[in-house]
Design a protein around this motif. Sequence first.
Motif, PDB file in Angstrom:
ATOM      1  N   ASN A 133       0.868  -1.178   0.000  1.00  0.00           N
ATOM      2  CA  ASN A 133       0.000   0.000   0.000  1.00  0.00           C
ATOM      3  C   ASN A 133       0.902   1.225   0.000  1.00  0.00           C
ATOM      4  O   ASN A 133       1.682   1.419   0.939  1.00  0.00           O
ATOM      5  CB  ASN A 133      -0.889   0.029   1.245  1.00  0.00           C
ATOM      6  N   TRP A 178      -7.232   2.707  -4.358  1.00  0.00           N
ATOM      7  CA  TRP A 178      -8.056   2.999  -3.181  1.00  0.00           C
ATOM      8  C   TRP A 178      -8.744   4.337  -3.456  1.00  0.00           C
ATOM      9  O   TRP A 178      -8.070   5.338  -3.582  1.00  0.00           O
ATOM     10  CB  TRP A 178      -7.201   3.089  -1.912  1.00  0.00           C
ATOM     11  N   GLU A 212      -2.972  -0.964  -2.546  1.00  0.00           N
ATOM     12  CA  GLU A 212      -3.672   0.313  -2.380  1.00  0.00           C
ATOM     13  C   GLU A 212      -2.798   1.425  -2.941  1.00  0.00           C
ATOM     14  O   GLU A 212      -1.587   1.459  -2.722  1.00  0.00           O
ATOM     15  CB  GLU A 212      -3.949   0.652  -0.905  1.00  0.00           C
TER      16      GLU A 212
END
Length: 447
Positions: free
Chosen positions: A287, A399, A359
């Motif tokens: 992420n 995201w 993400e």
Amino acid sequence: MIRRMATDARGATNPIPQFPAGFLWGVSTSAHQIEGAVDKRERSVWDAFTAEPGRVKDGSTAATACDHYHRYPEDVALLAGLGVDAYRFSISWPRVNSPNGLDFYDRLVDELCAAGVRPVPTLFHWDLPVALDWLDRDTADRFAAYVSVVAERLGDRVQKWITINEPAEHTLLGHALGTHAPGRQLLFDALPAAHHQLLAHGRAVQALRAAGATDIGIANSHGPTWPASQEQADLEAAGFYDVLLNRLFADPLLLGAYPDGIGELLPGDVEADLKTISEPLDFYGVNYYAPTRVGAPQGTEIDFGGVRMPAELPFSVREIEGVPTTDFGWPVVPEALTELLTGFHERYGDRLPPIVITENGCSYEGVDDQERIAYLDGHIRALHRAVEAGVDVRGYFVWSLLDNFEWAEGYARRFGLVHVDFEDPATLTRTPKASYGWLRDVLRAQG
């Protein structure tokens, strides 16, 4: 109810470069942030946290959120219209603990499969059942038992699994600084919560393997750490921060060892636990949002990106000057993603599995969200440069699909490709933003 908006994808004269065949494109969400239907599950630590006045900036809760629990067919239709290969969602442990709780995920997975969208569940995304505690070692075993139940029910349709999302943030924000649930301010005494989450990950990998799973990873948050200067004090502070945010959560998984000085601070037989923690992975989820500029401590408490940073920390986070920022105040530095991935490739070598960006996204207001388009465009290009440099990257997840309950920020921050009208809770109208249309066109061009 979905209100459609015509969009004009930018970049036709400068298209996104082609990624390798089989590259996985997707979007991500999490259960607590979108599902609602709090009456159909057990309480989580986030329910307890948001019930305390002052914990969430706008005083809101996720009791309804986007009402995805009841509106999931509408949201799957949005996924299909976007043209993504996969949908990364999380499974609520408190919901699974409730009667018929897994029935919802059965329906969701069936709907995704019927729409041609691959389900990619995350098994823990911060919504711990309120009766459990990551400071207790037993929670790792309880997690493995829960994972076995989920895998037995969904494993015939789910191939790709993610065990835990961002144990770094859940440890640091939830247990060390108190900004997130469960709201503890233990500082470095929070380290057992990190170790037990990593141990839970290893036990979950074992449980998934026993259930026949062959595509398993974790979603760790990472970003480059940039020293505020070349002064020794700033270099040392930045090095410590890098250990705390990056290596503390990557080294045990990929090398089977904690960074120097960490293991002796942890409970139990750490060496034995590391054998479980370092169970081989099929992919490593990253992420990524931004780099961090770090210097020596300045002796004052600061608020950085909504997080209270106490004066006693052995480092201070500084502003990165000369770059744009999101509505959250986070710096926008796409080239730092290339730096991060090539750095991981050099640091971990053949111990690093294929990477999936699990993400990447940004908070901006408005439906005509040209800033989000520019952000995604820059980061996808930066990702492609990492691939060209030899990093084995297999997928990219934005995201997020929907505007949602953004933890301690409540509904004040909007990360979605789709606008949700929280002002009208009776309809919670979904409106695809300009970025939704742009990404749809990018994916069509990828073939």
